[in-house]
Design a protein around this motif. Structure first.
Motif, PDB file in Angstrom:
ATOM      1  N   ASP A 226       0.976  -1.279   0.362  1.00  0.00           N
ATOM      2  CA  ASP A 226      -0.228   0.139   0.223  1.00  0.00           C
ATOM      3  C   ASP A 226       1.329   1.640   0.521  1.00  0.00           C
ATOM      4  OD1 ASP A 226      -2.594  -1.227   0.610  1.00  0.00           O
ATOM      5  OD2 ASP A 226      -2.674  -1.845   2.310  1.00  0.00           O
ATOM      6  N   ARG A 227       2.072   1.164   0.444  1.00  0.00           N
ATOM      7  CA  ARG A 227       3.164   2.457   0.739  1.00  0.00           C
ATOM      8  C   ARG A 227       3.709   2.285  -0.946  1.00  0.00           C
ATOM      9  NH1 ARG A 227       3.869   2.957   7.168  1.00  0.00           N
ATOM     10  NH2 ARG A 227       0.991   2.764   7.161  1.00  0.00           N
ATOM     11  N   THR A 228       3.817   1.511  -1.315  1.00  0.00           N
ATOM     12  CA  THR A 228       4.762   1.355  -2.441  1.00  0.00           C
ATOM     13  C   THR A 228       4.375   1.627  -3.897  1.00  0.00           C
ATOM     14  OG1 THR A 228       5.685  -0.965  -2.397  1.00  0.00           O
ATOM     15  CG2 THR A 228       6.710   0.805  -1.521  1.00  0.00           C
ATOM     16  N   GLY A 234       5.395   0.630 -19.850  1.00  0.00           N
ATOM     17  CA  GLY A 234       4.239   0.351 -20.627  1.00  0.00           C
ATOM     18  C   GLY A 234       2.994  -0.701 -20.031  1.00  0.00           C
ATOM     19  N   GLU A 235       3.030  -0.108 -18.489  1.00  0.00           N
ATOM     20  CA  GLU A 235       1.820  -0.778 -17.473  1.00  0.00           C
ATOM     21  C   GLU A 235       0.981   0.281 -16.885  1.00  0.00           C
ATOM     22  OE1 GLU A 235       2.730  -3.981 -15.366  1.00  0.00           O
ATOM     23  OE2 GLU A 235       3.646  -5.395 -16.632  1.00  0.00           O
ATOM     24  N   LYS A 236      -0.590   0.119 -16.539  1.00  0.00           N
ATOM     25  CA  LYS A 236      -1.028   1.077 -15.774  1.00  0.00           C
ATOM     26  C   LYS A 236      -0.855   1.109 -14.199  1.00  0.00           C
ATOM     27  CE  LYS A 236      -4.441   2.358 -17.818  1.00  0.00           C
ATOM     28  NZ  LYS A 236      -5.375   3.520 -18.298  1.00  0.00           N
ATOM     29  N   MET A 237      -0.575   2.556 -13.835  1.00  0.00           N
ATOM     30  CA  MET A 237       0.120   2.243 -12.383  1.00  0.00           C
ATOM     31  C   MET A 237      -0.604   2.319 -11.012  1.00  0.00           C
ATOM     32  SD  MET A 237       1.920   6.473 -12.939  1.00  0.00           S
ATOM     33  CE  MET A 237       2.993   6.704 -14.420  1.00  0.00           C
ATOM     34  N   VAL A 238      -0.805   0.891 -11.128  1.00  0.00           N
ATOM     35  CA  VAL A 238      -1.673   0.444  -9.963  1.00  0.00           C
ATOM     36  C   VAL A 238      -1.119  -0.628  -8.616  1.00  0.00           C
ATOM     37  CG1 VAL A 238      -3.440  -1.608  -9.709  1.00  0.00           C
ATOM     38  CG2 VAL A 238      -3.427   0.049 -11.857  1.00  0.00           C
ATOM     39  N   PHE A 239      -1.584  -0.424  -7.684  1.00  0.00           N
ATOM     40  CA  PHE A 239      -0.827  -0.902  -6.473  1.00  0.00           C
ATOM     41  C   PHE A 239      -1.778  -1.512  -5.931  1.00  0.00           C
ATOM     42  CE2 PHE A 239      -0.916   3.613  -5.526  1.00  0.00           C
ATOM     43  CZ  PHE A 239      -1.521   3.860  -4.395  1.00  0.00           C
ATOM     44  N   ASN A 242      -4.605  -4.963  -2.928  1.00  0.00           N
ATOM     45  CA  ASN A 242      -5.868  -5.657  -3.575  1.00  0.00           C
ATOM     46  C   ASN A 242      -5.451  -5.156  -5.066  1.00  0.00           C
ATOM     47  OD1 ASN A 242      -7.321  -6.944  -0.750  1.00  0.00           O
ATOM     48  ND2 ASN A 242      -7.947  -4.862  -0.502  1.00  0.00           N
ATOM     49  N   MET A 243      -4.552  -4.050  -5.101  1.00  0.00           N
ATOM     50  CA  MET A 243      -4.821  -3.830  -6.852  1.00  0.00           C
ATOM     51  C   MET A 243      -5.583  -2.416  -6.810  1.00  0.00           C
ATOM     52  SD  MET A 243      -1.330  -4.732  -7.154  1.00  0.00           S
ATOM     53  CE  MET A 243      -1.060  -4.530  -8.983  1.00  0.00           C
ATOM     54  N   ASP A 244      -6.055  -2.454  -5.741  1.00  0.00           N
ATOM     55  CA  ASP A 244      -7.264  -1.195  -6.157  1.00  0.00           C
ATOM     56  C   ASP A 244      -6.961   0.210  -6.491  1.00  0.00           C
ATOM     57  OD1 ASP A 244      -6.858  -0.769  -3.518  1.00  0.00           O
ATOM     58  OD2 ASP A 244      -8.645  -1.500  -3.541  1.00  0.00           O
ATOM     59  N   LYS A 245      -6.125   0.625  -6.236  1.00  0.00           N
ATOM     60  CA  LYS A 245      -5.786   1.991  -5.945  1.00  0.00           C
ATOM     61  C   LYS A 245      -4.565   2.163  -7.597  1.00  0.00           C
ATOM     62  CE  LYS A 245      -4.970   2.566  -0.835  1.00  0.00           C
ATOM     63  NZ  LYS A 245      -5.959   1.073  -1.061  1.00  0.00           N
ATOM     64  N   GLY A 246      -4.415   3.475  -7.649  1.00  0.00           N
ATOM     65  CA  GLY A 246      -3.621   4.458  -8.568  1.00  0.00           C
ATOM     66  C   GLY A 246      -3.390   5.576  -9.114  1.00  0.00           C
ATOM     67  N   ILE A 247      -3.053   5.800  -9.895  1.00  0.00           N
ATOM     68  CA  ILE A 247      -2.109   6.878 -10.170  1.00  0.00           C
ATOM     69  C   ILE A 247      -2.870   8.241 -11.312  1.00  0.00           C
ATOM     70  CG2 ILE A 247      -0.049   8.802 -10.712  1.00  0.00           C
ATOM     71  CD1 ILE A 247      -0.188   7.374  -7.865  1.00  0.00           C
ATOM     72  N   VAL A 248      -3.969   8.995 -10.442  1.00  0.00           N
ATOM     73  CA  VAL A 248      -4.651   9.883 -11.821  1.00  0.00           C
ATOM     74  C   VAL A 248      -3.566  11.437 -11.943  1.00  0.00           C
ATOM     75  CG1 VAL A 248      -6.053   8.363 -11.970  1.00  0.00           C
ATOM     76  CG2 VAL A 248      -5.872  10.763 -10.972  1.00  0.00           C
ATOM     77  N   THR A 258      -8.918   5.437  -5.810  1.00  0.00           N
ATOM     78  CA  THR A 258      -9.507   3.886  -5.200  1.00  0.00           C
ATOM     79  C   THR A 258     -10.224   3.608  -5.963  1.00  0.00           C
ATOM     80  OG1 THR A 258      -9.274   4.365  -3.195  1.00  0.00           O
ATOM     81  CG2 THR A 258     -10.453   2.009  -4.298  1.00  0.00           C
ATOM     82  N   ILE A 259      -9.859   2.951  -7.163  1.00  0.00           N
ATOM     83  CA  ILE A 259     -10.001   2.498  -8.975  1.00  0.00           C
ATOM     84  C   ILE A 259     -11.478   2.141  -8.418  1.00  0.00           C
ATOM     85  CG2 ILE A 259     -10.742   1.390 -10.492  1.00  0.00           C
ATOM     86  CD1 ILE A 259      -7.313   1.369 -10.325  1.00  0.00           C
ATOM     87  N   GLY A 260     -12.867   2.754  -9.332  1.00  0.00           N
ATOM     88  CA  GLY A 260     -14.462   2.729  -9.117  1.00  0.00           C
ATOM     89  C   GLY A 260     -14.872   3.139  -7.733  1.00  0.00           C
ATOM     90  N   GLN A 261     -14.147   3.879  -7.092  1.00  0.00           N
ATOM     91  CA  GLN A 261     -14.770   5.118  -6.271  1.00  0.00           C
ATOM     92  C   GLN A 261     -14.252   6.427  -6.538  1.00  0.00           C
ATOM     93  OE1 GLN A 261     -13.761   5.173  -2.201  1.00  0.00           O
ATOM     94  NE2 GLN A 261     -13.511   2.578  -2.122  1.00  0.00           N
ATOM     95  N   ASP A 262     -15.204   7.748  -5.889  1.00  0.00           N
ATOM     96  CA  ASP A 262     -15.444   8.815  -6.781  1.00  0.00           C
ATOM     97  C   ASP A 262     -15.394   8.922  -8.472  1.00  0.00           C
ATOM     98  OD1 ASP A 262     -15.288  10.079  -4.106  1.00  0.00           O
ATOM     99  OD2 ASP A 262     -13.741   9.630  -4.041  1.00  0.00           O
ATOM    100  N   GLY A 263     -15.822   7.971  -9.346  1.00  0.00           N
ATOM    101  CA  GLY A 263     -16.091   7.907 -10.195  1.00  0.00           C
ATOM    102  C   GLY A 263     -14.752   7.523 -10.974  1.00  0.00           C
ATOM    103  N   TYR A 264     -13.711   7.066 -10.649  1.00  0.00           N
ATOM    104  CA  TYR A 264     -12.587   6.747 -11.431  1.00  0.00           C
ATOM    105  C   TYR A 264     -12.774   5.431 -11.764  1.00  0.00           C
ATOM    106  CZ  TYR A 264     -10.369  11.577  -9.753  1.00  0.00           C
ATOM    107  OH  TYR A 264     -10.145  12.461  -9.613  1.00  0.00           O
ATOM    108  N   THR A 265     -11.893   5.353 -13.009  1.00  0.00           N
ATOM    109  CA  THR A 265     -11.713   3.957 -13.638  1.00  0.00           C
ATOM    110  C   THR A 265     -10.196   3.636 -13.923  1.00  0.00           C
ATOM    111  OG1 THR A 265     -12.399   4.348 -15.803  1.00  0.00           O
ATOM    112  CG2 THR A 265     -14.446   4.081 -14.342  1.00  0.00           C
TER     113      THR A 265
END
Length: 342
Positions: A226-228, A234-239, A242-248, A258-265
C-alpha cells in the motif's frame, strides 16, 4: 576437423570472490551484493569484462566480494575513477558502489558531472540515511530534525532527494529499489546495465547498527504493497494490497485514487512511460512520498537514450587520428621546426 567452442554459462559462484564478507549481520549490503551477483548471471557478463569501483564507506567494501576487476578508491572520488576506467577501457561493464555520504557529500560534484556527461557506468547508490562506517553521523539524505551523533539536537537542514539531483543533472536513467526486495532489485540492476549512459539506482538500504528501521514505514511487508508502487514500462500505475489504487493526473499534479470510487475507473489511471524525454512526470513520480499520502515509486522511473561521454571521446580520438600524420612519439617530437645542437 573444425573445433566447436561451447558458450560458457556463468553461475553465481563465478562472480563471488574468496573473501569473507565483512558487513554486520542483517546489513542491507548483503542483499545488494546478492542482487548484483544475480543480475550478472542474468546478463551473463564475463567476469574479466567487469570492473567494480567504490569510494569510502560500508558499501564501498563491495569490490572485495566480486570476482571481477575492482578498485577501492578514496572518499567521494569513485565516480571520477569509474569515468576514467570507462573512457580508458570502453568495453568494460563498469559499476560504482557508493553510499549517500560518499556520493552526495564530498563526492557530490563528481556524482553530478558523471550524470551530466552521461558516462556509460552503473551507479548503485545505497541510501541508509546515515554515515555508518564513521559511526553514526547524519548524512545529506537525513530528514530535517534527525538526531545523530553529529546533530544531537536535530538537523536544521533539508535533505537531498537523489532523483531530484540526478534529473537536475540531466540524468537519462534513474531507478529505485529496496534491499529486501531481492527479485525486483536484481531485475532493476540488469535494466541499469542494459541502459547506455549513466544509470543511477537508489537503493533504500538498512543500517542495523546506527539507523535501524529507517525505511520500515515503507518496506515492511505488513504495508509495503500500500505504500510502494512498482512502475513497469507500458503498464498502468496500479498498486495496493488489492491492486485497487492508482495514480491519475490532477491538473499539473498527481493524485492517488481508489479505482471504482469517486467516478475513477482503470481508464483514468496513468500508463508508465520511462522513455519520455521530458522528465517532468518522471520527477513528480520520483518525489511521491507516503508522508503525503502517495506510494513511493520503485522500479525504473526514467530510461531515455542520449549520447554517451565515453563513446563520444572514443569517436573524437578516432576522428583526430584520421586527420593527422602523427603516428608515433617520434613523429610528434620531429614535427615543426627542429634543429641539432653540436
Amino acid at each position: 576437423m573444425e573445433t566447436v567452442l561451447k558458450k560458457v554459462s556463468h553461475e553465481i559462484k563465478d562472480y563471488k570472490s574468496d573473501q569473507y564478507v565483512r558487513w554486520c549481520p542483517g546489513c542491507g549490503d548483503h542483499a545488494v551484493l546478492s542482487c548484483l551477483h544475480k543480475a550478472m548471471v542474468a546478463l551473463q557478463l564475463e567476469p574479466h569484462q567487469v570492473a567494480v569501483i567504490s569510494g569510502i564507506g560500508c558499501s564501498s567494501r563491495l569490490p572485495y566480494y566480486m570476482n571481477t576487476y575492482g578498485f577501492h578508491t578514496i572518499h567521494g572520488r569513485g565516480a571520477a575513477v569509474a569515468t576514467g576506467v570507462k573512457v580508458a577501457k570502453p568495453e568494460l561493464s563498469v559499476w560504482l558502489a557508493t553510499g549517500d555520504g560518499d556520493s552526495l557529500a564530498i563526492g557530490g560534484n563528481h556524482f553530478i558531472h558523471a550524470v551530466r556527461r552521461n558516462v556509460d557506468i552503473n551507479i548503485l547508490l545505497l541510501n541508509n540515511k546515515i554515515y555508518g562506517l564513521t559511526k553514526g553521523q547524519y548524512s545529506p539524505t537525513c530528514d530535517r530534525g534527525f538526531v545523530s551523533k553529529s546533530s544531537p539536537y536535530g538537523t536544521v537542514e533539508d535533505p537531498f532527494r537523489p532523483i531530484e539531483l540526478a534529473l537536475g543533472a540531466r540524468g537519462t536513467f534513474f531507478a529505485r529499489c529496496i534491499d529486501v526486495d531481492i527479485k525486483n532489485t536484481s531485475v532493476i540492476f540488469a535494466d541499469a546495465e542494459k541502459h547506455k549512459g549513466t544509470s543511477v539506482v537508489e537503493i533504500l538500504q538498512n543500517c542495523v547498527i546506527f539507523n535501524d528501521d529507517i525505511h520500515k514505514e515503507i518496506v515492511d511487508k505488513a504495508y509495503r504493497d500500500d505504500r510502494t508502487i512498482l512502475l513497469k514500462q507500458g503498464e498502468k500505475m496500479v498498486f495496493g494490497t488489492n491492486m485497487d489504487k492508482g495514480i491519475v493526473r490532477d491538473g499539473f499534479s498527481l493524485k492517488m485514487v481508489t479505482i471504482g470510487q469517486d467516478g475513477y475507473t482503470l481508464e483514468d489511471v496513468l500508463v508508465h512511460d520511462a522513455t519520455t524525454v521530458d522528465n517532468t512526470l518522471h520527477l513528480k513520480l520520483g518525489l511521491m512520498d507516503p508522508k503525503d499520502g502517495f506510494p513511493l515509486a520503485i522500479g525504473v522511473i526514467r530510461n531515455v537514450d542520449s549520447l554517451c561521454y565515453d563513446q563520444e571521446v572514443e569517436q573524437q580520438i578516432e576522428d583526430v587520428q584520421s586527420k593527422t600524420p602523427i603516428r608515433s612519439l617520434n613523429d610528434l617530437l620531429m614535427q615543426g621546426e627542429i634543429w641539432e645542437v653540436k
